[in-house]
Design an enzyme around this catalytic site. Sequence first.
Site, PDB file in Angstrom:
ATOM      1  N   GLY A 101     -14.812   2.001  38.910  1.00  0.00           N
ATOM      2  CA  GLY A 101     -15.451   2.438  38.008  1.00  0.00           C
ATOM      3  C   GLY A 101     -16.815   3.061  37.948  1.00  0.00           C
ATOM      4  O   GLY A 101     -16.342   4.904  38.072  1.00  0.00           O
ATOM      5  N   ASP A 327     -21.978  -6.603  32.691  1.00  0.00           N
ATOM      6  CA  ASP A 327     -20.597  -7.580  34.672  1.00  0.00           C
ATOM      7  C   ASP A 327     -20.055  -8.891  34.118  1.00  0.00           C
ATOM      8  O   ASP A 327     -20.126  -8.960  34.981  1.00  0.00           O
ATOM      9  CB  ASP A 327     -20.730  -7.128  35.645  1.00  0.00           C
ATOM     10  CG  ASP A 327     -20.405  -5.060  35.551  1.00  0.00           C
ATOM     11  OD1 ASP A 327     -19.458  -5.067  34.703  1.00  0.00           O
ATOM     12  OD2 ASP A 327     -21.087  -4.539  36.398  1.00  0.00           O
ATOM     13  N   ARG A 403     -14.512  -9.826  39.443  1.00  0.00           N
ATOM     14  CA  ARG A 403     -15.183 -10.537  38.212  1.00  0.00           C
ATOM     15  C   ARG A 403     -14.769 -11.547  37.678  1.00  0.00           C
ATOM     16  O   ARG A 403     -15.066 -12.876  37.640  1.00  0.00           O
ATOM     17  CB  ARG A 403     -15.924 -10.419  37.315  1.00  0.00           C
ATOM     18  CG  ARG A 403     -16.478  -9.148  37.989  1.00  0.00           C
ATOM     19  CD  ARG A 403     -18.091  -8.394  37.299  1.00  0.00           C
ATOM     20  NE  ARG A 403     -19.082  -7.335  37.896  1.00  0.00           N
ATOM     21  CZ  ARG A 403     -19.201  -7.289  39.270  1.00  0.00           C
ATOM     22  NH1 ARG A 403     -19.684  -8.369  39.657  1.00  0.00           N
ATOM     23  NH2 ARG A 403     -20.024  -6.021  39.848  1.00  0.00           N
TER      24      ARG A 403
END
Length: 450
Positions: A101, A327, A403
């Site tokens: 992204g 994140d 992640r």
Amino acid sequence: MSSHGAPIPMTSTACGPLTGRAEVPGDKSISHRSLILGALSIGETKISGLLEGQDVLDTAKAMRAFGAEVTDHGGGNWSVHGVGVGGFAEPDQVIDCGNSGTGVRLIMGAMATSPITATFTGDASLNGRPMARVTDPLSLFGCEAVGREGGRLPMTLVGASQPVPVNYVVPVPSAQVKSAVLLAGLNAPGKTIVIEAEATRDHTERMLAGFGAEITTEIADAGRVITLTGQPELTAQTIDVPRDPSSAAFPVCAALIVPGSDVLVPGIGLNPTRAGLYTTLRDMGADLTYENERVEGGEPVADLRARFSPDMVGITVPPERAASMIDEYPMLSVVAAFAKGDTHMPGVRELRVKESDRIDAMATGLRDNGITVKDGEDWWTVTGLGHGNVPGGALCVSHLDHRIAMSFMVLGMATNAPVRLDDGGPIATSFPIFEGLMADLGAQVTRDPA
């Protein structure tokens, strides 16, 4: 299905103490920007320590497609012969940004004010993510975008032939949106102004200044006011990419929850707009220290030492801290499972539109492994059971999200039963050496028969 091949099932099993040095890869945010700004500069930009995960490699391919000469010299050393601001050529093929992204949104911004047309696509995860948050402000410059319903990829952008400068208030905290607008402003005459009510990572501003752009940041009642003077001549730079604080989160947090662990992660970038996780961990009582603090390439850097911390407690994470650790919330939720009491995480709506709906993905996996999780549209709460009390034993789904995959593998390092993962393939997008690095520290993460 992994974003770049067949699924790679994995299992993580409780292990002995994690010890040693964790040499994590270069910062992904800075790696993307180094390639893009190098392509927009005059001369040869030399980059060392570039993250060679798939996301960044896809950005390198994109810069070649727009006419820059991008060369891999081995060992994380790369060079970019740029074409200058406004010098992008029209690509012959569709630009495939894979899972990134950050890559696609920054590249859209960089091309939006050049009179060229480009079509962007990605993997199944990226093609499901919203792009209107970037294409809407880019349209103010005169760029046109045509994509699938809901503003999704594949999408074609027609760059502005006569761009105009923009004054834009970022509606939600997003470094990607801010950066896309600033990159578009490079080739627009006059001053482009971006206002953000809540500070987000400022690598783009720092690096634009380093490449020679005229850019200022002021604090006003409305927030941070960033003013960029368009049509500069950017000058090639030599960049030493610091190690990625988001990647460092995994060995650091693993050390905090695995008994007897003592892990040193050297040379981590600690830009204050990125270091929220480590502040939060210390607030929870983590034995986490900064050593050899220094400044390299305009970015604060330190060595992080993390030791087993059995007495961590749940806290409420200040919502204004969210942008500096957005994140890292998946990994924080795993640490929260081993803390005592509730860890409440408000102001995190952005997690719903990452590579996956990260709140839903982590909440589901944690619940399956015996942890109580409550969640709403922009918040979630993990009720920790304390060290030694997390059951584990479930099969977790990565949702093509690197992640999420790594967070569940760290979870299994301290649960009572092994934690399985449907697909670890996405890990390669940001942390291709994850398995080997964790194994060297003493972790037991194995690939299972498909």
